[in-house]
Design an enzyme around this catalytic site. Structure first.
Site, PDB file in Angstrom:
ATOM      1  N   GLY A  11       0.839  -1.184   0.000  1.00  0.00           N
ATOM      2  CA  GLY A  11       0.000   0.000   0.000  1.00  0.00           C
ATOM      3  C   GLY A  11       0.875   1.234   0.000  1.00  0.00           C
ATOM      4  N   PRO A  12       0.322   2.394  -0.284  1.00  0.00           N
ATOM      5  CG  PRO A  12      -1.218   4.102  -0.640  1.00  0.00           C
ATOM      6  CD  PRO A  12      -1.083   2.618  -0.660  1.00  0.00           C
ATOM      7  CB  ILE A  13       3.877   6.840   1.997  1.00  0.00           C
ATOM      8  CG1 ILE A  13       5.000   6.525   1.004  1.00  0.00           C
ATOM      9  CG2 ILE A  13       4.463   7.418   3.289  1.00  0.00           C
ATOM     10  CD1 ILE A  13       5.678   7.766   0.436  1.00  0.00           C
ATOM     11  N   GLY A  14       2.073   5.384   4.515  1.00  0.00           N
ATOM     12  CA  GLY A  14       1.108   5.685   5.571  1.00  0.00           C
ATOM     13  C   GLY A  14      -0.085   4.752   5.642  1.00  0.00           C
ATOM     14  CB  ALA A  15      -1.271   2.003   3.465  1.00  0.00           C
ATOM     15  CE  LYS A  17       4.098   0.127   2.772  1.00  0.00           C
ATOM     16  NZ  LYS A  17       3.542   1.491   2.918  1.00  0.00           N
ATOM     17  CD  GLU A  35       9.485  -0.674   2.989  1.00  0.00           C
ATOM     18  OE1 GLU A  35      10.097  -0.604   1.910  1.00  0.00           O
ATOM     19  OE2 GLU A  35       8.377  -0.169   3.160  1.00  0.00           O
ATOM     20  CE1 TYR A  47       8.889  11.804   0.364  1.00  0.00           C
ATOM     21  CE2 TYR A  47      10.343  11.059   2.113  1.00  0.00           C
ATOM     22  CZ  TYR A  47       9.307  10.829   1.233  1.00  0.00           C
ATOM     23  OH  TYR A  47       8.681   9.594   1.233  1.00  0.00           O
ATOM     24  CG  ASP A  86       7.419  -4.060   5.987  1.00  0.00           C
ATOM     25  OD1 ASP A  86       8.260  -4.443   5.145  1.00  0.00           O
ATOM     26  OD2 ASP A  86       7.688  -3.234   6.895  1.00  0.00           O
TER      27      ASP A  86
END
Length: 207
Positions: A11-15, A17, A35, A47, A86
């Site tokens: 899933g995307p960042i913050g989901a 996982k 990871e 960023y 993850d």
């Protein structure tokens, strides 16, 4: 050759996982592969300037995940032992296709396939899909300093990229079971009964 269950949570960042993978690892007594994120020395720079640092960032992730999966294959998968991760190695392409351009993207694709084409792939994927507001809330809640610089537009694009990637994986790896979890409606941390439903579904899949 038969292989034991290899479960990936994506899933995307913050989901959520890592949280879900850890909870399932404890519940099902399955070893977990996490990871490397915060150890990446290029995250802060990435960023601040995505174009300048994306290749270094993605290569660091790729090489570390390759080594992790190579070791995991020897320890668990090749011996028919279950394991939960993850991440799915395919996430490298999801991010690289968005952040890299031109020659760097082509080089990265070539290196990715050289390293990963013969690695074991998960036979079960739990895909946590969540909307932008949910992801932003969870990112803020966990308080990683470098994630405070994430552009919401980048995150929204990542949500769409993940949807496309999961559809692609369903075609590329038809034997893989993909279970989609609505992360905007399901809170497996706050509500034990919702986690229990997910765990029960996974148990059925690995029996």
């Amino acid at each position: 050759m038969k292989r034991g269950p290899f479960i990936a949570v994506e899933g995307p960042i913050g989901a959520g996982k890592t949280t879900l993978a850890s909870m399932l690892s404890n519940e099902l007594h399955i070893p977990i592969l996490k990871e490397i994120v915060e150890e990446n020395p290029f995250l802060d720079k990435f960023y601040q300037n995505i174009d300048e640092w994306s290749f270094q960032l993605e290569m660091f992730f790729l090489c570390n995940r390759y080594k992790q999966l190579e070791d995991t294959d020897l320890q668990y998968i090749a011996q028919d032992k279950p394991v939960i991760s993850d991440y799915h190695i395919y996430k490298n392409l999801i991010f690289a296709e968005r952040t890299l351009k031109g020659i760097k993207r082509e080089k990265y694709r070539q290196i990715y396939h050289i390293l990963t084409d013969d690695l074991p792939k998960p036979n079960i994927i739990l895909y946590i899909r969540a909307d932008l507001d949910t992801l932003l809330y969870r990112i803020s809640k966990r308080g990683r300093a470098f994630e405070g610089q994430i552009d919401p537009a980048y995150l929204q694009q990542l949500i769409e990229d993940y949807d496309t990637a999961m559809a692609s994986l369903a075609v590329r790896e038809p034997s893989t079971v993909i279970v989609t979890i609505n992360g905007s409606e399901v809170d497996f941390v706050e509500y034990p009964e919702q986690f229990a439903q997910i765990a029960a579904q996974v148990k059925e899949l690995i029996q």
